[in-house]
Design a protein around this motif. Structure first.
Motif, mmCIF file in Angstrom:
data_model
loop_
_atom_site.group_PDB
_atom_site.id
_atom_site.type_symbol
_atom_site.label_atom_id
_atom_site.label_comp_id
_atom_site.label_asym_id
_atom_site.label_seq_id
_atom_site.Cartn_x
_atom_site.Cartn_y
_atom_site.Cartn_z
ATOM 1 N N VAL A 146 1.124 -0.674 0.453
ATOM 2 C CA VAL A 146 0.152 -0.025 0.057
ATOM 3 C C VAL A 146 0.799 1.028 0.088
ATOM 4 O O VAL A 146 1.460 1.314 0.609
ATOM 5 C CB VAL A 146 -0.569 0.065 0.985
ATOM 6 C CG1 VAL A 146 -2.129 0.558 1.113
ATOM 7 C CG2 VAL A 146 -1.945 -1.251 1.537
ATOM 8 N N GLY A 147 0.973 2.353 -0.854
ATOM 9 C CA GLY A 147 2.416 2.851 -0.944
ATOM 10 C C GLY A 147 3.222 2.125 -1.403
ATOM 11 O O GLY A 147 3.648 1.181 -2.534
ATOM 12 N N ASN A 148 4.122 2.827 -0.449
ATOM 13 C CA ASN A 148 5.297 1.549 -0.727
ATOM 14 C C ASN A 148 5.751 0.946 0.581
ATOM 15 O O ASN A 148 6.276 0.629 0.742
ATOM 16 C CB ASN A 148 6.819 2.849 -0.987
ATOM 17 C CG ASN A 148 6.451 4.430 -1.503
ATOM 18 O OD1 ASN A 148 5.982 3.590 -3.214
ATOM 19 N ND2 ASN A 148 6.626 5.440 -1.547
ATOM 20 N N ARG A 149 4.708 1.199 1.205
ATOM 21 C CA ARG A 149 4.651 -0.590 2.686
ATOM 22 C C ARG A 149 3.883 -1.543 2.128
ATOM 23 O O ARG A 149 2.747 -1.799 1.843
ATOM 24 C CB ARG A 149 3.954 0.374 3.497
ATOM 25 C CG ARG A 149 4.330 2.298 3.974
ATOM 26 C CD ARG A 149 3.673 2.454 4.869
ATOM 27 N NE ARG A 149 3.658 1.822 6.282
ATOM 28 C CZ ARG A 149 3.104 2.212 7.028
ATOM 29 N NH1 ARG A 149 2.347 2.874 7.051
ATOM 30 N NH2 ARG A 149 3.115 1.252 8.172
ATOM 31 N N PRO A 150 4.989 -2.532 1.680
ATOM 32 C CA PRO A 150 5.165 -4.094 2.157
ATOM 33 C C PRO A 150 4.035 -4.369 3.379
ATOM 34 O O PRO A 150 3.998 -4.036 4.373
ATOM 35 C CB PRO A 150 6.238 -4.222 2.063
ATOM 36 C CG PRO A 150 7.045 -3.488 2.599
ATOM 37 C CD PRO A 150 7.221 -2.397 2.496
ATOM 38 N N ILE A 151 3.139 -5.480 2.687
ATOM 39 C CA ILE A 151 2.258 -5.648 3.619
ATOM 40 C C ILE A 151 2.154 -6.576 4.648
ATOM 41 O O ILE A 151 3.114 -8.407 4.110
ATOM 42 C CB ILE A 151 0.627 -5.514 2.830
ATOM 43 C CG1 ILE A 151 0.313 -4.414 2.443
ATOM 44 C CG2 ILE A 151 -0.630 -6.133 4.094
ATOM 45 C CD1 ILE A 151 -0.830 -4.905 1.702
ATOM 46 N N GLU A 152 2.552 -7.152 6.025
ATOM 47 C CA GLU A 152 1.714 -8.616 6.319
ATOM 48 C C GLU A 152 1.019 -8.388 7.319
ATOM 49 O O GLU A 152 0.527 -7.406 7.931
ATOM 50 C CB GLU A 152 3.527 -8.541 7.258
ATOM 51 C CG GLU A 152 3.314 -9.394 8.481
ATOM 52 C CD GLU A 152 4.084 -9.596 9.178
ATOM 53 O OE1 GLU A 152 4.560 -10.370 10.457
ATOM 54 O OE2 GLU A 152 5.266 -8.146 9.314
#
Length: 438
Positions: free
Chosen positions: A193-199
C-alpha cells in the motif's frame, strides 16, 4: 470497605482474569455457582461475569431470594447477533439482560448504559469501565490519539482478528469465513500500500485459521497476548468484539469486518461489509485521515469509560453495595438498591483538531491576541477594498453592456457587428468540429 464475603462466580479459567485487578485490592473468592448458593449469606456480594447460562441464572435467582447482593460485571461490548440472532437450540438464554437479573449491572461505558436502560434496567446501570484494561489506559500516550504520521519506508502490519465466538449460526460462520478469505486474497494480490509492503498477523478463533489456511498467532482468549499483537501492528481489522476497544484505546486505526452488515452497538470509523470495500478501507488504515481518527476517539469515549480508573470505580461500587447489603441484613429488610450508587462522570469527548483537517485554517491556531486583532483589522480592510473594487467593476461592466447594445442596434454599425458575431460563431464551431474529428 466491604464487610461481607465477596464472591466472583465462575471457574478459575472463566473469571481469574476478570477478578485479578480486584484481588490486588481486596479478598475475593473465585467460586462456582453451585458453591456460592450454598455458602453466601445476607450481607455478602456475588459478582457474575455472565447471565447467559442457566447455571448462573439459577444461582442469581436463588441468591436474590435469600437477600444476597448480586452484581453483573459486564466485561465486553454488546453484540447484535449474540443478542438477537442465536440458534433455536442455543443453550444460552435468548433474552439475557432484557432485563438484567442481578441487583446492579456494571457497564463498560455510557453507550452500553443507555442501551441497557432501554432494555428496562434504568435503576440498575452503573458506568464503571473494564478494570482489566486499566493498564492500557495508563500506558496510552497523547501520541496514541494524535493524527498519525505516514511511514512510507516501513512495513505495514495489519492485525486481523475475530471475536471469541466468530458466529452464532452456521450462516454467520460462513459469512465470517468468506470475509477472511477475501482479506487473505486481497493481501495475496496486493504487494504494498503506497510504498509499504504488507504483512498480515492473524488472531482467529473458532477454527477459522484452518478454514482459510493461515498461521494463527492466537495464544489465549483472555486477552493476555492481545496487547503484544497490538504493539506489533499498525492497524486492526476485526469482527465486532471487545478487542476493537482495546485496539482503539492504544491508538490503532480500527476497521470492523462484518459481512452480515448487522447493526453495531459499538461503532467504528471504518467498516468492511463486502469485498469491494477492502482496498479503499485498508489504504485509509495505512494513512488514516485525521477526521476518521477523531471519530474513532469519540466512539471510544462513548463506548468505554477510560477517563477514570475502572478498578477504582468497581471497588467503590462493591463497597457501596456491600455496605448497603449489610445494613439491610442487620435490619432484616428486603434487599433493594437505590439508583446511581456511583458518582457521575464528566465523560469528556475528544475535541476536533480542525487545523489538522483544514490546514488552510492554520491562522486560527495563533495564540497572540494582539497580532490576531491586527490581522483581523487588516483582513476586514482588504475585504472592504475588494468589495468596492467589485462594485466599481460591476458598474463599468453594466455601462459597457449599454454601449454595446446601442452600437448593435445602430442602423449602420449594427449589421457590421452582427455579421462579425456570426463569423466568430462559425469559426468557433468549425474549430470544435475539427478537434472532435481529430
Amino acid at each position: 470497605m466491604a464487610t461481607g464475603t465477596i464472591f466472583y462466580v465462575g471457574t478459575e479459567s472463566e473469571v481469574a482474569h476478570h477478578a485479578r485487578p480486584l484481588q490486588q485490592r481486596m479478598p475475593i473468592r473465585i467460586t462456582p455457582p453451585d458453591v456460592v448458593t450454598n455458602e453466601a449469606r445476607p450481607g455478602d456480594l456475588a459478582i457474575f461475569f455472565s447471565e447467559h447460562f442457566d447455571r448462573f441464572r439459577s444461582a442469581i435467582h436463588d441468591l436474590k431470594r435469600r437477600n444476597v447482593a448480586t452484581l453483573y460485571a459486564i466485561d465486553g461490548i454488546l453484540e447484535w447477533r449474540n443478542a438477537w440472532q442465536n440458534r433455536e437450540t442455543e443453550p444460552a438464554c435468548p433474552w439475557t439482560m432484557r432485563p438484567v437479573l442481578c441487583h446492579k449491572v456494571a457497564c463498560i461505558g455510557a453507550s452500553q448504559a443507555r442501551t441497557l436502560s432501554t432494555w428496562g434496567n434504568t435503576e440498575k446501570v452503573e458506568v464503571v469501565g473494564i478494570p482489566r484494561l486499566d493498564h492500557l489506559r495508563l500506558e496510552a500516550t497523547p501520541a496514541d490519539t494524535a493524527p498519525r504520521e505516514s511511514r512510507p519506508d516501513q512495513q505495514l502490519r495489519l492485525l486481523v482478528m475475530t471475536a471469541k465466538w466468530p458466529g452464532f449460526t452456521e450462516a454467520q460462520r460462513h459469512q465470517i469465513a468468506q470475509s477472511l478469505i477475501d482479506v487473505k486474497a486481497w493481501a495475496d494480490t496486493t504487494a504494498a500500500v503506497g510504498n509499504r509492503p504488507i504483512e498480515l498477523i492473524w488472531r482467529l478463533t473458532g477454527g477459522m485459521d484452518r478454514i482459510i489456511g493461515v498461521e494463527n498467532s492466537l495464544r489465549d482468549t483472555t486477552g493476555e497476548d492481545l496487547i503484544t499483537a497490538l504493539q506489533r501492528s499498525d492497524a486492526v481489522i476485526t469482527t465486532p468484539s471487545t478487542a476493537q476497544l482495546e485496539s482503539m484505546l492504544v491508538g490503532k486505526p480500527t476497521a470492523i469486518l462484518d459481512y452480515t452488515n448487522s447493526p453495531l452497538y459499538v461503532d467504528a470509523a471504518w467498516r468492511i461489509t463486502c469485498q469491494g470495500q477492502l482496498d479503499h478501507t485498508i489504504t485509509q488504515l495505512c494513512d488514516p485521515p485525521a477526521e476518521r481518527m477523531h471519530y474513532q476517539h469519540t466512539v471510544l469515549a462513548d463506548s468505554l469509560q477510560h477517563d477514570a480508573d475502572a478498578t477504582d470505580r468497581m471497588m467503590m461500587l462493591i463497597d457501596k453495595m456491600s455496605e448497603h447489603a449489610n445494613a439491610m441484613a442487620t435490619h432484616q429488610q428486603p434487599l433493594q438498591f437505590p439508583a446511581a450508587l456511583l458518582p457521575p462522570l464528566a465523560n469528556p469527548t475528544p475535541l476536533l483538531c480542525a487545523e489538522s483537517i483544514f490546514p488552510e485554517r492554520a491562522a486560527a491556531t495563533q495564540n497572540d491576541a494582539g497580532m490576531l486583532s491586527i490581522e483581523l483589522a487588516d483582513a476586514q480592510r482588504e475585504i472592504k477594498l475588494l468589495r468596492a473594487t467589485i462594485q466599481q467593476l460591476q458598474l463599468e461592466l453594466g455601462q459597457a453592456h449599454e454601449i454595446f447594445d446601442t452600437i448593435r442596434n445602430h442602423p449602420i454599425a449594427g449589421p457590421v457587428v452582427r455579421t462579425r458575431e456570426k463569423i466568430l460563431k462559425w469559426v468557433s464551431k468549425s474549430k470544435a468540429n475539427g478537434t472532435n474529428a481529430t
